[in-house]
Design a protein around this motif. Structure first.
Motif, PDB file in Angstrom:
ATOM      1  N   VAL A 133      25.307  -6.269 -52.797  1.00 39.35           N
ATOM      2  CA  VAL A 133      24.143  -6.574 -51.966  1.00 39.35           C
ATOM      3  C   VAL A 133      24.520  -6.421 -50.494  1.00 39.35           C
ATOM      4  O   VAL A 133      25.697  -6.259 -50.159  1.00 39.35           O
ATOM      5  N   SER A 134      23.533  -6.489 -49.617  1.00 38.54           N
ATOM      6  CA  SER A 134      23.796  -6.318 -48.189  1.00 38.54           C
ATOM      7  C   SER A 134      24.569  -7.510 -47.628  1.00 38.54           C
ATOM      8  O   SER A 134      24.607  -8.594 -48.225  1.00 38.54           O
TER       9      SER A 134
ATOM     10  N   LYS B 210      24.033  -9.613 -45.091  1.00 39.31           N
ATOM     11  CA  LYS B 210      23.304 -10.844 -44.793  1.00 39.31           C
ATOM     12  C   LYS B 210      22.882 -11.577 -46.058  1.00 39.31           C
ATOM     13  O   LYS B 210      22.894 -12.811 -46.107  1.00 39.31           O
ATOM     14  N   HIS B 211      22.511 -10.846 -47.092  1.00 33.56           N
ATOM     15  CA  HIS B 211      22.174 -11.502 -48.350  1.00 33.56           C
ATOM     16  C   HIS B 211      23.411 -12.119 -49.002  1.00 33.56           C
ATOM     17  O   HIS B 211      23.350 -13.224 -49.553  1.00 33.56           O
TER      18      HIS B 211
ATOM     19  N   GLU C  24      24.303 -15.215 -47.030  1.00 29.42           N
ATOM     20  CA  GLU C  24      23.338 -16.287 -47.326  1.00 29.42           C
ATOM     21  C   GLU C  24      23.747 -17.026 -48.593  1.00 29.42           C
ATOM     22  O   GLU C  24      23.763 -18.265 -48.630  1.00 29.42           O
TER      23      GLU C  24
ATOM     24  N   LYS D  63      14.440 -13.033 -56.784  1.00 30.64           N
ATOM     25  CA  LYS D  63      15.164 -12.851 -55.528  1.00 30.64           C
ATOM     26  C   LYS D  63      16.420 -12.005 -55.751  1.00 30.64           C
ATOM     27  O   LYS D  63      16.744 -11.116 -54.946  1.00 30.64           O
TER      28      LYS D  63
ATOM     29  N   ILE E 133      17.364  -8.360 -53.802  1.00 35.62           N
ATOM     30  CA  ILE E 133      18.527  -8.085 -52.957  1.00 35.62           C
ATOM     31  C   ILE E 133      19.507  -7.106 -53.599  1.00 35.62           C
ATOM     32  O   ILE E 133      20.528  -6.772 -53.010  1.00 35.62           O
TER      33      ILE E 133
END
Length: 259
Positions: free
Chosen positions: A152-153, A155-156, A159, A171, A175
């Motif tokens: 995943v990216s 920022k994800h 998080e 969700k 992502i």
């Protein structure tokens, strides 16, 4: 239900591996990780296997490391061995010459989420939940971070790692952690449909492509094209490529020899 930690079932080119510690949410004890590594090593050499489905018995997919076992040992050398064994397991999945599909229900947390992120494809039930919650117990999910950050990216991933909160299957799909989210009653059926489609292809071509993906993904663009041009040339020289092209031209079904 068998007392075996890991159950293997084979049919029509599909190998199903079932984590079988339902009373412990299929947590990854040292013994279960070793059993998984041995199973993947055997599958790598088994030409009859075209694709693997990884699933869990009981109420959830996998809750991560067996913390009770780890605390019971209480030695630095054991902790190091545990995380090195887990890292070896995840790399076995990435480097396996056939695809691995995670079939997820219930929870997939910490190293269980790492398992999902390490697999090539993932299907989950609508009620499945995912987390890397180590921060909540003072143990940052650093090894799960390796797989998660590649799935995943940034920022994800951060998080999930910094907050430690559960996220829904919806969700997780948004992502990029999952491919498909289906009703709980259909998760096994969907995983089987995907596996059956993959199993109908040439094992040789799938193997070449899967391993090439891992090699090229972190290379600069020019080097990635050089690598994959070499791989396509290698692929063209295989029996199955010749068979597949001939079958396409003559509008017939190919007969794979997986070589």
């Amino acid at each position: 239900m068998s007392d075996t930690l890991l159950i293997r079932e084979d049919a029509d080119g599909i190998c199903t591996l079932t984590l079988n510690r339902p009373d412990a949410y299929n947590s990854l004890s040292m013994e279960l990780m070793q059993a998984l590594i041995a199973a993947f090593d055997a599958i790598a050499e088994d030409i009859a296997v075209r694709v693997v489905i990884l699933r869990g018995n009981g109420r959830g997919f996998c809750s991560g490391h067996d913390l009770k076992q780890m605390l019971g040992e209480g030695e630095e050398s054991y902790y190091q061995c545990t995380f090195e064994t887990c890292s070896t397991l995840m790399q076995r999945i990435v480097n396996l010459p056939v695809p691995v599909i995670a079939q997820v229900h219930g929870v997939a947390t910490a190293a269980g989420c790492q398992l999902v992120a390490s697999c090539d494809l993932a299907v989950a039930s609508e009620t499945a939940r995912f987390a890397t919650p180590g921060v909540n117990i003072g143990l940052f999910c650093s090894t799960p971070m390796v797989a998660l950050s590649r799935a995943v990216s940034k920022k994800h991933a951060m998080e999930m790692l910094l907050l430690g909160d559960m996220i829904s299957a919806e969700k997780a799909a948004e992502i990029g952690l999952l491919n498909w989210v289906v009703p709980e009653s259909s998760v096994g059926q969907k995983a089987g449909e995907v596996a059956t489609k993959i199993a109908a292809s040439s094992r040789k071509a799938i193997s070449i492509g899967k391993l090439a993906y891992a090699r090229q993904i972190d290379k600069p663009l020019e080097q990635a094209y050089i690598e994959c041009s070499r791989v396509m040339t290698e692929n063209m020289l295989t029996h199955d490529a010749g068979e597949g092209i001939d079958a396409f031209i003559h509008k017939r079904k190919p007969e794979w020899q997986h070589r």
